[in-house]
Enzyme design. Sequence first.
Site, PDB file in Angstrom:
ATOM      1  N   SER A 146      -4.128  -4.533   5.990  1.00  0.00           N
ATOM      2  CA  SER A 146      -3.321  -4.060   4.862  1.00  0.00           C
ATOM      3  C   SER A 146      -3.046  -2.459   4.875  1.00  0.00           C
ATOM      4  O   SER A 146      -2.226  -2.018   4.265  1.00  0.00           O
ATOM      5  CB  SER A 146      -4.042  -4.365   3.536  1.00  0.00           C
ATOM      6  N   SER A 186      -0.659  -5.156   3.087  1.00  0.00           N
ATOM      7  CA  SER A 186      -0.242  -5.270   1.522  1.00  0.00           C
ATOM      8  C   SER A 186      -0.133  -3.842   1.010  1.00  0.00           C
ATOM      9  O   SER A 186       0.406  -3.965   0.015  1.00  0.00           O
ATOM     10  CB  SER A 186      -1.340  -6.012   0.959  1.00  0.00           C
ATOM     11  N   LYS A 241      -3.161   2.947  -4.281  1.00  0.00           N
ATOM     12  CA  LYS A 241      -2.725   1.512  -4.306  1.00  0.00           C
ATOM     13  C   LYS A 241      -3.161   1.020  -5.721  1.00  0.00           C
ATOM     14  O   LYS A 241      -4.181   1.360  -6.133  1.00  0.00           O
ATOM     15  CB  LYS A 241      -3.438   0.904  -3.347  1.00  0.00           C
TER      16      LYS A 241
END
Lengths: 482, 465
Positions: free
Chosen positions: B166, B142, B67
């Site tokens: 997330s 997210s 990420k």
Amino acid sequence: MKEVIIGLEVHVQLNKLRSKLFCSCSTQYHDSEPDTHTCPVCLGLPGALPVTNGKAVDNAIKVALALNCNIEEWTMFYRKNYYYPDLVKGFQISQYDYPIATNGSISLDMEGGERIIRIKRVHMEEDPGKLVHVGTIDKSRYSLIDYNRSGMALLEVVTEPDLRTPKEARLFLNKLKNILEYLDVFDSSLEGSLRVDANISLAGGARAEIKNISSYKGVEKALLFEIVRQNNLVRRGVKVVQETRHFDEVRGITISLRTKEGEEDYRYFPEPDLVPITIADRVDDIKKTLPELPDAKRQRFVLQYGISDNHAKVLISELGLANFFETVATEVDANLSATWVADILKGELNYRDLDISAFSPNHMVQILQVLKKDTITENGAVQVIRTILDEGGTPSEIVKIKSKDLLKMDVDASENITLRVIEENPGAFQDFCKGKNEAMHFLMGQVMKETHGTVNRSTVIELLNKSKKEKLQNAPDNHREA
Amino acid sequence: MNVDGIREMLQNGKSVEELVHSIFDKIEHSKLNAFVTLAKESALEEARRVDKHGAKGMLGGIPIGIKDSISTKGIQTTCCSKILEGYVPPYDAHVIERLKAEGAIIIGKTNMDEFAMGTSTETSRFGPARNPWDLSRVPGGSSGGSAAAVAGGEVPLALGSDTGGSVRCPASFCGVVGLKPTYGLVSRYGLIAYANSLEQIGPFAGNVKDVALLLDVISGYDSRDSTSMTKKCEYLKELKDDVSDVKIGVPKEFFGEGIDEKVEKAVWGGIKALEDMGASYTEISLPHTKYSLAVYYIIAMSEASSNLARFDGLRYGLRLGKDKDWHTTFSEIKAQGFGEEVKRRILLGTYALSAGYYGKYYLKALKVRTLIKRDFEFALKDTNVLITPTMPFPAFKIGEKIGEPLALYLADVNTVPINLAGVPSVSVPCGFAGKLPIGMQIIGRHFDEATILRTAYVFERNGGG
């Protein structure tokens, strides 16, 4: 004149630590290029996390104990949010509720007796970086930032508004510095090691906060200026407003930065990257390691060595000086040691802007031993000290080389020279007989010049007085004529 | 694509370099927009090294996506925000050090909502990532890029971060397994903070076994994170085909209003399936759940307002042409560098921490958080896992909810209580609504990842999902 009310917030760097407050960067950056003592943590890079330096907490506890504070069971850090280019994270990790210590005191030795200045709280926080300007801050076209200082451990000591004069403020700072150096947590000689915010008001009036004063003398000067400024406002019937002011060291004045309405809201909240620290369990161990503090040492010096309190006060003003004295006093007479260390050596060092480490206690012992044996004069001993400081060498070498000048003249030779000086300067001698001090100084000077300072002043004064007495007995009228 | 499959491929003579080439080829032709920065050079170099010296470590030669909120030395890391444009970290996050030590090959940085603030990966400055099951739909957020990359077969493993769901939300929307570890199990050192007291880095994979393996690699004590803890076991070893000791609690508050009927049905089906496999269940209550969203958003936004203050372009990141005085320059950088949602959360958080409001909002939120945490501790005394739907509904259309921030916040209703309590939770695929995957959330006791992973493992093996 209205009563003056002063409170201080003193920020001292715990600069004896090896690493910074929340990272392992070295604290020895003072002679280094900018930004060479930095890492992701003290640069506030995204993702970096703080880890509390346990030694910094221990040192803070030491200080809290020395300042007679209450130490809480546990303590925690908060974020103080504000924006300034030297602050890498947009907030400073500081303390708010649950500071490391509260309710302490420092006693000041004032002419009117002891004064207790209450300490409201002691807390830890990190130092921001340093803005550097080419020329002055108003004229420089840009600011440079050096982050070497960023993340240094600071201790903020906050007093109650108990100080009443700028001089008291200065003495308070000296005492605090003295204690911190005894604790071996602080080196005051390093640049930026101490910064003071001073709050000052006249009784009944609003207070001004003078921010970021960076010298001991600056604090006294800034406060003296504020008293005049606030008194002038009162006299002219203008209301003193609560505001933050800046002290301009060069011009010696304070300048308004912002009024109360412009005060920042720091939006304190608990630092989520750190956990509360239990401290109660460390206090007892740290207490055992506390050294003798200045006040205790002063009392002991008077009791143990029988020296005067005034000498003791000077001797304890620096830990190095106190230790020096003790080394010397175990070898030679304590009172003699006190006089020579506190009055003479200290003066010679101050004159040369040196500290006590510039002189060896062994040399002092040797000098005092020779002096005691009466083989050199006091003046000779001073010459030896000066020569060591200026040119180096050992006392015995210097005494050997300069023996002519240093060895004590016998009393007969002193008498001969003194009588000759009297003979050669009849006018001055006459003035001396009339009680004029300047004449005495003149005659003394002449004798010293002739003997290269190898006679005792007291011997000369004795001889002069004897001659005066004889003269007055022989010619009593002279006196009346005058 | 899973770890065992890749190992088999490599054993059968395929080189790691070939594998990595094919991965980059796939990503470069992908419509998912899962990756925002590729580390082609370093990945191929590492691949050749493994080919030459052999695969060493727990993840030797295994490709992984990271990420964009996790610091990678030498690889641009921006949290998918314009304000961090050009920022290349000079250091690796703890988890990256661990991955490198175990021989993993970092393929690149995955798409995400800007600063992890979102549920759809639509607020990324690189444009939205897409759901492999339906390209017109969001992958969740997210960590949408990480989930989409795994679901789309681009990489077998990925790391995300989970502040309020997330990892689990995109795992649920994309039909993969995603774990939010117990707060403190994985070092946050190097994770660009959104809300420090809530978030954890978590693994994504196509199956439970690979999630356990990746957790083994990244978990454990790190002296650079004061909130990090020592782990108690090796998670992969704890996986066994037995749930006879598993006592499931089913909290009724998590099946309330707004939960899609198909989702509710699928999750109940999952619970019943586990019962058939030997687990037992009881219905329980977590009475303070209704305050979770309010508490979560106050805490997260407050912390975020402070965390994001450092981004001013002064030391790294976005710079705009000619500098003016510092106040103007940095105001302009912030104005242009932060997106709308980020600005909204900074403003709300700043407000919540302001003098006079701190006690009313932040402090009160902390107190209620304690109550929520106690709910979980109490419920998990008599049970050892709790099962709920991960998300109230399956993946929605790109653009469908982005105009209504509040509706999006409500989507986190089942995931945020877990971050507030600090307990671990894994989302595991549990059937479909039409052709869209549904996720089942299995929540456990503090530091008992072993039990929730085992429950998920048994469920997966026995045809769940």
